[in-house]
Design a protein around this motif. Structure first.
Motif, PDB file in Angstrom:
ATOM      1  N   ALA A   1       0.837  -1.625   0.327  1.00 41.63           N
ATOM      2  CA  ALA A   1       0.470   0.044   0.011  1.00 41.63           C
ATOM      3  C   ALA A   1       0.838   1.125   0.129  1.00 41.63           C
ATOM      4  O   ALA A   1       0.411   2.094  -0.931  1.00 41.63           O
ATOM      5  CB  ALA A   1      -0.535  -0.339   1.402  1.00 41.63           C
ATOM      6  N   HIS A   2       1.927   1.544   0.794  1.00 41.65           N
ATOM      7  CA  HIS A   2       2.874   2.076   0.340  1.00 41.65           C
ATOM      8  C   HIS A   2       3.842   2.660  -0.925  1.00 41.65           C
ATOM      9  O   HIS A   2       3.534   4.019  -1.549  1.00 41.65           O
ATOM     10  CB  HIS A   2       4.317   2.013   1.617  1.00 41.65           C
ATOM     11  CG  HIS A   2       5.304   1.166  -0.315  1.00 41.65           C
ATOM     12  ND1 HIS A   2       5.940   1.816   0.014  1.00 41.65           N
ATOM     13  CD2 HIS A   2       5.129  -0.503   0.477  1.00 41.65           C
ATOM     14  CE1 HIS A   2       6.763   0.464  -0.653  1.00 41.65           C
ATOM     15  NE2 HIS A   2       6.341  -0.597  -0.066  1.00 41.65           N
ATOM     16  N   HIS A   3       3.358   2.266  -1.924  1.00 39.77           N
ATOM     17  CA  HIS A   3       3.196   2.118  -3.499  1.00 39.77           C
ATOM     18  C   HIS A   3       2.699   3.477  -3.461  1.00 39.77           C
ATOM     19  O   HIS A   3       2.509   4.023  -4.580  1.00 39.77           O
ATOM     20  CB  HIS A   3       3.593   1.189  -3.740  1.00 39.77           C
ATOM     21  CG  HIS A   3       4.739   0.542  -4.018  1.00 39.77           C
ATOM     22  ND1 HIS A   3       5.998   1.263  -4.099  1.00 39.77           N
ATOM     23  CD2 HIS A   3       5.037  -0.986  -3.989  1.00 39.77           C
ATOM     24  CE1 HIS A   3       6.599   0.171  -4.013  1.00 39.77           C
ATOM     25  NE2 HIS A   3       6.100  -1.111  -3.650  1.00 39.77           N
ATOM     26  N   LEU A   4       0.843   3.381  -2.986  1.00 40.00           N
ATOM     27  CA  LEU A   4       0.170   4.299  -3.625  1.00 40.00           C
ATOM     28  C   LEU A   4       0.497   6.019  -3.693  1.00 40.00           C
ATOM     29  O   LEU A   4       0.124   6.301  -4.137  1.00 40.00           O
ATOM     30  CB  LEU A   4      -1.502   3.984  -2.798  1.00 40.00           C
ATOM     31  CG  LEU A   4      -2.342   2.433  -2.822  1.00 40.00           C
ATOM     32  CD1 LEU A   4      -3.426   1.985  -2.072  1.00 40.00           C
ATOM     33  CD2 LEU A   4      -2.319   2.269  -4.605  1.00 40.00           C
ATOM     34  N   ASP A   5       1.318   5.827  -2.868  1.00 31.76           N
ATOM     35  CA  ASP A   5       1.919   6.666  -2.113  1.00 31.76           C
ATOM     36  C   ASP A   5       2.998   7.862  -2.833  1.00 31.76           C
ATOM     37  O   ASP A   5       4.088   7.655  -2.992  1.00 31.76           O
ATOM     38  CB  ASP A   5       2.032   6.960  -0.609  1.00 31.76           C
ATOM     39  CG  ASP A   5       2.206   9.145  -0.698  1.00 31.76           C
ATOM     40  OD1 ASP A   5       1.875  10.089  -1.334  1.00 31.76           O
ATOM     41  OD2 ASP A   5       3.027   8.642   0.894  1.00 31.76           O
ATOM     42  N   GLY A   6       2.753   8.217  -4.570  1.00 32.05           N
ATOM     43  CA  GLY A   6       3.844   8.294  -5.220  1.00 32.05           C
ATOM     44  C   GLY A   6       4.297   7.241  -6.301  1.00 32.05           C
ATOM     45  O   GLY A   6       4.623   8.113  -7.232  1.00 32.05           O
ATOM     46  N   ASN A   7       3.602   6.131  -6.017  1.00 33.63           N
ATOM     47  CA  ASN A   7       4.232   5.365  -7.440  1.00 33.63           C
ATOM     48  C   ASN A   7       2.663   4.667  -7.626  1.00 33.63           C
ATOM     49  O   ASN A   7       3.002   3.027  -8.232  1.00 33.63           O
ATOM     50  CB  ASN A   7       5.046   4.489  -6.514  1.00 33.63           C
ATOM     51  CG  ASN A   7       6.662   4.673  -7.230  1.00 33.63           C
ATOM     52  OD1 ASN A   7       6.939   5.503  -7.283  1.00 33.63           O
ATOM     53  ND2 ASN A   7       7.415   3.756  -5.455  1.00 33.63           N
ATOM     54  N   ALA A   8       1.815   4.997  -6.886  1.00 36.03           N
ATOM     55  CA  ALA A   8       0.544   4.067  -8.173  1.00 36.03           C
ATOM     56  C   ALA A   8       0.653   3.854  -9.235  1.00 36.03           C
ATOM     57  O   ALA A   8       0.172   2.684  -9.459  1.00 36.03           O
ATOM     58  CB  ALA A   8      -0.614   5.006  -7.799  1.00 36.03           C
ATOM     59  N   LEU A   9       0.772   4.653 -10.038  1.00 34.23           N
ATOM     60  CA  LEU A   9       0.695   4.186 -11.943  1.00 34.23           C
ATOM     61  C   LEU A   9       1.948   2.710 -11.704  1.00 34.23           C
ATOM     62  O   LEU A   9       1.267   1.851 -12.901  1.00 34.23           O
ATOM     63  CB  LEU A   9       0.581   4.814 -12.574  1.00 34.23           C
ATOM     64  CG  LEU A   9       1.027   5.190 -14.278  1.00 34.23           C
ATOM     65  CD1 LEU A   9      -0.602   5.159 -14.446  1.00 34.23           C
ATOM     66  CD2 LEU A   9       1.563   6.327 -14.686  1.00 34.23           C
ATOM     67  N   ALA A  10       2.598   2.681 -11.170  1.00 34.16           N
ATOM     68  CA  ALA A  10       3.740   1.910 -11.101  1.00 34.16           C
ATOM     69  C   ALA A  10       3.407   0.406 -10.857  1.00 34.16           C
ATOM     70  O   ALA A  10       3.118  -0.869 -10.889  1.00 34.16           O
ATOM     71  CB  ALA A  10       5.190   1.989 -10.503  1.00 34.16           C
ATOM     72  N   LEU A  11       2.505   0.480  -9.261  1.00 30.20           N
ATOM     73  CA  LEU A  11       2.332  -0.436  -8.684  1.00 30.20           C
ATOM     74  C   LEU A  11       0.646  -0.527  -9.697  1.00 30.20           C
ATOM     75  O   LEU A  11       0.819  -2.329  -9.506  1.00 30.20           O
ATOM     76  CB  LEU A  11       1.479   0.129  -7.697  1.00 30.20           C
ATOM     77  CG  LEU A  11       0.808  -1.271  -6.460  1.00 30.20           C
ATOM     78  CD1 LEU A  11       1.574  -2.242  -6.033  1.00 30.20           C
ATOM     79  CD2 LEU A  11      -0.029  -0.434  -5.087  1.00 30.20           C
ATOM     80  N   TYR A  12      -0.124  -0.472  -9.769  1.00 35.75           N
ATOM     81  CA  TYR A  12      -0.968  -0.796 -10.711  1.00 35.75           C
ATOM     82  C   TYR A  12      -0.578  -1.487 -12.223  1.00 35.75           C
ATOM     83  O   TYR A  12      -1.976  -2.308 -13.009  1.00 35.75           O
ATOM     84  CB  TYR A  12      -2.603   0.097 -10.809  1.00 35.75           C
ATOM     85  CG  TYR A  12      -3.034   0.220 -10.269  1.00 35.75           C
ATOM     86  CD1 TYR A  12      -3.790  -0.421  -8.892  1.00 35.75           C
ATOM     87  CD2 TYR A  12      -3.114   1.548  -9.353  1.00 35.75           C
ATOM     88  CE1 TYR A  12      -4.665  -0.367  -7.844  1.00 35.75           C
ATOM     89  CE2 TYR A  12      -3.643   2.247  -7.622  1.00 35.75           C
ATOM     90  CZ  TYR A  12      -5.034   0.847  -7.453  1.00 35.75           C
ATOM     91  OH  TYR A  12      -5.491   0.724  -6.226  1.00 35.75           O
ATOM     92  N   GLY A  13       0.071  -0.746 -12.859  1.00 33.85           N
ATOM     93  CA  GLY A  13       1.122  -1.234 -13.792  1.00 33.85           C
ATOM     94  C   GLY A  13       1.231  -2.553 -13.534  1.00 33.85           C
ATOM     95  O   GLY A  13       0.774  -3.221 -14.931  1.00 33.85           O
TER      96      GLY A  13
END
Ligand code: HEM
Length: 216
Positions: free
Chosen positions: A43-55
């Motif tokens: 979940a920490h990736h949602l803060d600033g890296n959401a596109l990469a996480l969902y990608g």
């Protein structure tokens, strides 16, 4: 003896194929549950890296689910167009999820040892898949197959990672330590086993070519 070898080969392939499709399907649990509910340590990736996480979590499972079908020789022979389209989907999925996986590797909270393992995996995954694509476009199909087998061994890291994580935590290793170990354990043995398999195959084919009588 030959039959037992063949049956064992099919059983191993079947197990790998079923586990790949299952892991791919289970990965989409974030759709009904949300990232926090399904994989809170991401979940920490949602803060600033959401596109990469969902990608990554949205696209990588496509590569994993498609991969086993590409090795069915019957499908390849009878429906070459299906093999080509699934191949394009596999390569496109790896381009997106490999690049996004590389970005996530720099922001993992698991530390630099794990981050380096994931980053190296992403680079080699993109490289082996790219090489396989180039050889397919050049119609050098024996080389294409070799590089796709290397790529597949790395795609399968998504399955082995979860298996080793389960085994290690089951043995009492703390999750954080187990996670750092599997960042390497998930793919290095897969790559080595595949290299050993390809080496044996080359030796066997070499021996066959030498044994064949010369025509001229
Ligand atoms: C083979 C190259 C791959 C690389 C380099 C890679 C890299 C990563 C990284 C760095 C993370 C975040 C780790 C963290 O922040 O601690 C992650 C998470 C994740 N990856 Fe991958 N990955 C790869 C393949 C795959 C494949 C084929 C799948 C298909 C299922 C997949 C599905 C996921 C999922 C669902 C997560 C979220 C965490 C979890 O459920 O375990 N990855 N990956």
């Amino acid at each position: 003896m030959m039959r037992i070898g063949k049956a064992a080969g099919w059983a191993a392939f079947g197990l790998a194929a079923v586990s790949s499709v299952l892991v791919a399907l289970v990965s989409y649990r974030f759709l009904p549950l949300g990232v926090e509910g399904a994989m809170d340590f991401m979940a920490h990736h949602l803060d600033g890296n959401a596109l990469a996480l969902y990608g990554h979590i949205g696209v990588a499972p496509i590569a994993l689910a498609v991969m086993p079908f590409q090795f069915l020789s019957g499908l390849r022979a009878r429906r070459p167009a299906v093999h080509r389209w699934l191949g394009r989907l596999y390569v496109a999925a790896i381009l997106v999820s490999g690049l996004s996986g590389l970005q996530l590797a720099f922001y993992t909270t698991a530390g630099s040892f794990a981050g380096t393992g994931f980053a190296l995996l992403a680079v080699i995954w993109l490289g082996t898949t790219g090489a396989a694509l180039v050889f397919a476009l050049r119609r050098q199909f024996a080389r294409h197959r070799f590089w796709m087998l290397r790529s597949a061994a790395l795609t399968f890291a998504a399955v082995t990672l979860r298996v080793y994580l389960g085994i290690l935590t089951g043995l009492g290793v703390e999750f954080e330590t187990a996670y750092q170990l599997v960042a390497w354990l998930a793919w290095v043995p897969n790559a080595l086993v595949m290299e050993a398999y390809l080496w044996t195959e080359r030796q066997r084919k070499g021996a066959l070519t030498q044994a064949r009588p010369q025509l001229s």
